[in-house]
Design a protein around this motif. Structure first.
Motif, short mmCIF file in Angstrom:
data_model
loop_
_atom_site.label_atom_id
_atom_site.label_comp_id
_atom_site.label_asym_id
_atom_site.label_seq_id
_atom_site.Cartn_x
_atom_site.Cartn_y
_atom_site.Cartn_z
N ALA A 170 51.44 38.33 46.59
CA ALA A 170 50.00 38.41 46.89
C ALA A 170 49.77 38.19 48.39
N VAL A 200 41.79 46.51 50.11
CA VAL A 200 41.25 45.49 49.19
C VAL A 200 39.75 45.32 49.43
N LEU A 250 47.24 43.09 42.81
CA LEU A 250 45.92 43.06 43.44
C LEU A 250 45.05 44.25 43.05
N LEU A 268 43.67 37.75 43.43
CA LEU A 268 42.94 37.22 44.57
C LEU A 268 42.58 35.75 44.31
#
Lengths: 114, 114
Positions: free
Chosen positions: A12, A25, A61, A80
């Motif tokens: 991550a 993102v 993600l 997240l």
DNA sequence: TCTATTATTAACCTTATGGTTAATTATGAA
DNA sequence: TTCATAATTAACCATAAGGTTAATAATAGA
């Protein structure tokens, strides 16, 4: 020696360490869209974007699914949150630490008797 | 094409993507200590730890200062907060997004008339 | 079926990470 | 001054990231 491994966090945080991937993102946080729409703002090739998406997907993600001849991407907020939780925890330990408390007390004392 | 670069975040997230470095950050969040004390729990060489510390320092996550013949390390919470803020912002956009709102409304409607 | 569109995989290159061992610097203490 | 301790820098190696161009797969539509 405790176990401090957490591959999920490795992936991550690694995924978030690249500006292109953070922009992706950020884009997906505002709503899902296709790979083509994601690519448009970036000055890099389509295969480069594709690699970024693969890494983001591997990190948990984002998710991709085929719709006609496009691939639609969406953010998976769970991962997240995992990253968020880790940082928040450390941040809390810092605030609660005895060392810091001692420092703050010393500061307070100093401003009382300067 | 907007500017989506943020070298500080690149370095911060990269620094957090390694389990050894996260363990170091976690240790320092609980109070400052020396390089030697930091090294003890890890099965890797001193130079390896030293490299991790250099990367963490470059990322702005920690600071080192000499005390006698030891180096004392402390967490710099500011950089941690920068990372926290970025994630929090994206998380908020996701929650507020129209797409998600539409999804939630559809969900609500479905549970009303199943 | 043939063609155009969407996106990926393949093959390759350069650079940085994460580890090692050996050598070096900096300080404290005998 | 000499020795021991704390930690770093140097030199090296293997692997993965991040980029490229060229080739391939999957689908829609004429």
């Amino acid at each position: 020696m405790v176990n401090y491994e957490h591959p999920g966090l490795d992936q991550a945080f690694l995924a978030l360490s690249d500006p292109t991937r953070r922009a992706i993102v950020a884009r997906l946080a505002r709503g899902e869209c296709t790979v083509g729409e994601l690519s448009t703002p970036f000055p890099i090739s389509a295969p480069a974007i594709s690699k970024h998406l693969r890494l983001l997907e591997r990190a948990g993600l984002i998710e991709r699914r085929r719709v006609g001849r496009t691939l639609r991407c969406r953010l998976n907020p769970t991962t997240l949150d995992t990253a968020l939780d880790w940082i928040t925890t450390q941040r809390r330990f810092w605030n609660d630490s005895f060392d810091r408390l001692a420092d703050l007390l010393a500061e307070a004392k100093k401003s009382e008797n300067p």
